[in-house]
Design an enzyme around this catalytic site. Sequence first.
Site, PDB file in Angstrom:
ATOM      1  N   HIS A  80     -14.600   8.302  11.055  1.00 13.74           N
ATOM      2  CA  HIS A  80     -14.810   8.051   9.631  1.00 13.74           C
ATOM      3  C   HIS A  80     -16.283   8.094   9.318  1.00 13.74           C
ATOM      4  CE1 HIS A  80     -14.176   6.428   5.619  1.00 13.74           C
ATOM      5  NE2 HIS A  80     -15.239   5.688   5.839  1.00 13.74           N
ATOM      6  N   ASP A 159      -5.615  -2.581  -0.749  1.00 14.83           N
ATOM      7  CA  ASP A 159      -7.006  -2.123  -0.818  1.00 14.83           C
ATOM      8  C   ASP A 159      -7.266  -1.396  -2.127  1.00 14.83           C
ATOM      9  OD1 ASP A 159      -9.689  -1.354   0.220  1.00 14.83           O
ATOM     10  OD2 ASP A 159      -8.805   0.646   0.114  1.00 14.83           O
ATOM     11  N   ARG A 166     -12.774  -5.050  -7.563  1.00 21.21           N
ATOM     12  CA  ARG A 166     -14.173  -5.208  -7.111  1.00 21.21           C
ATOM     13  C   ARG A 166     -15.118  -4.380  -7.970  1.00 21.21           C
ATOM     14  NH1 ARG A 166     -13.716  -3.182  -1.294  1.00 21.21           N
ATOM     15  NH2 ARG A 166     -15.986  -3.315  -1.351  1.00 21.21           N
ATOM     16  N   SER A 181     -12.024  -2.899   4.016  1.00 19.38           N
ATOM     17  CA  SER A 181     -11.423  -1.823   3.223  1.00 19.38           C
ATOM     18  C   SER A 181     -11.359  -0.523   4.044  1.00 19.38           C
ATOM     19  CB  SER A 181     -12.252  -1.632   1.946  1.00 19.38           C
ATOM     20  OG  SER A 181     -12.002  -0.396   1.330  1.00 19.38           O
ATOM     21  N   LYS A 185      -7.763   1.299   6.086  1.00 26.94           N
ATOM     22  CA  LYS A 185      -7.243   2.648   5.844  1.00 26.94           C
ATOM     23  C   LYS A 185      -7.113   3.446   7.144  1.00 26.94           C
ATOM     24  CE  LYS A 185     -10.131   2.756   2.390  1.00 26.94           C
ATOM     25  NZ  LYS A 185     -10.888   2.840   1.149  1.00 26.94           N
TER      26      LYS A 185
HETATM   27  N1  URA Z   1     -15.486   2.850   0.860  1.00 31.67           N
HETATM   28  C1  URA Z   1     -14.310   2.235   1.052  1.00 31.67           C
HETATM   29  O1  URA Z   1     -13.349   2.835   1.529  1.00 31.67           O
HETATM   30  N2  URA Z   1     -14.186   0.948   0.703  1.00 31.67           N
HETATM   31  C2  URA Z   1     -15.196   0.246   0.183  1.00 31.67           C
HETATM   32  O2  URA Z   1     -15.029  -0.923  -0.093  1.00 31.67           O
HETATM   33  C3  URA Z   1     -16.424   0.897  -0.025  1.00 31.67           C
HETATM   34  C4  URA Z   1     -16.528   2.211   0.341  1.00 31.67           C
END
Ligand code: URA
Length: 432
Positions: A80, A159, A166, A181, A185
């Site tokens: 990632h 999320d 947020r 977060s 994923k």
């Molecule tokens: N990228 C994400 O996937 N989540 C966040 O909270 C910030 C950036």
Amino acid sequence: MVDIIEKKRDGEMLSKEEITFFINGYTEGSIPDYQASALLMAIYFQGMTPEEQGHLTMAMVESGDQIDLSAIEGLKVDKHSTGGVGDTTTLILAPLVAACGVPVAKMSGRGLGHTGGTLDKLEAIEGFHIELTEEQFVKQVNDFKVAVIGQSGNLTPADKNLYSLRDVTATVSSIPLIASSIMSKKIAAGADAIVLDVKTGEGAFMKTLEDAEALAHSMVAIGRQVGRNTMAVISDMSQPLGYAIGNALEVKEAIDTLKGQGPEDLTELCLVLGSKMIVAGEKAETVEEARAMLEAVIKDGSALNLFGKLIEAQGGDARIVHDPSLLPSAKFQIEVPALSSGTISKMVADEIGVAAMLLGAGRATKDDQIDLAVGIVLKKKIGDQVNAGEPLAIIHANREDVTKSIELIQKHIHISNQVQEKPALIHEMITG
Ligand code: URA
Ligand code: CA
């Protein structure tokens, strides 16, 4: 919920049950936005321990579907990146690492703002489709070791909802919330091990090295907490990666790199990240051994071949790997001349990303259409010499008036009369 907010407000640690109660309640709709907002703000100020972040991550993973990759033999290693300008690494790493025997079952995203997305780049290849069923996805990885698709299913709805909240409550920039977060994923997408590329510099989400380090440490600690081998590389985004920015242009750059003829920084980052992925996938014992494997599959052409197989398996025109001129190309190529002579001392990567976006290479808002052919090819990077009038970059555009992009590039590539060293590409490595 009031007790949970109060506890976090006063700096106490939340239990697994409390965190799960919050995530489940918010996802179902039984906890209102105002209470969730209050808790997010308390987390913003008080932080979270690695243990709490692990619980938050897993509660978000369990809020939706999880991709079951158990039918794929071997350890599934995901990569990632926190997002940069001209970052073509996924296109290169997927076939490169797969050619060394590590299965790559990759879910990627689209670009927004000044950062590009892997799916958009792949769609620059005629016919390539990014939608496979979970069965097709698993089968393709078993057959060819590699598949790259868009997100399918209802992954981490908690999320999604929390991120939207947020965004409007000034709590995006909380490191525990960002870390959980991102990790939720990756885990929901089926990763056994995760290699993180945390970018730092002008073009990155984390502008300072301190913030990048804190985010990397948080994510590595979450990985350890939830039993996923996780490591992070902090890499430089003080200038765009490689030379090409723009979808088809970056596909061509990926092909060059898979042939061993890519830009030095992009090639090096792929070798560093790829080595970590191969060690995490237990196909090599050391990063040195892994690096030699990667260099070998570049040299003998098998990485490039596998890129062709991946394209063909997903319906695309695989001839592009040997003839990139078949990729979409823009009508006009326009030089951006340097306004003075000297050494390139600084590039504001995100502004150069914006210059590419204005040409149509990226989206300002989620629903914008993009032009896959357009973009920017840099001619200079930090530390290079330039003479006034010499091109700093070539703009690839489908219209003749590109004044705004020219101005942005000239403004944000700084030329100085002092000596400037090339920035280090890898700032730090963090392992679990
Ligand atoms: N990228 C994400 O996937 N989540 C966040 O909270 C910030 C950036
Ligand atoms: Ca690039």
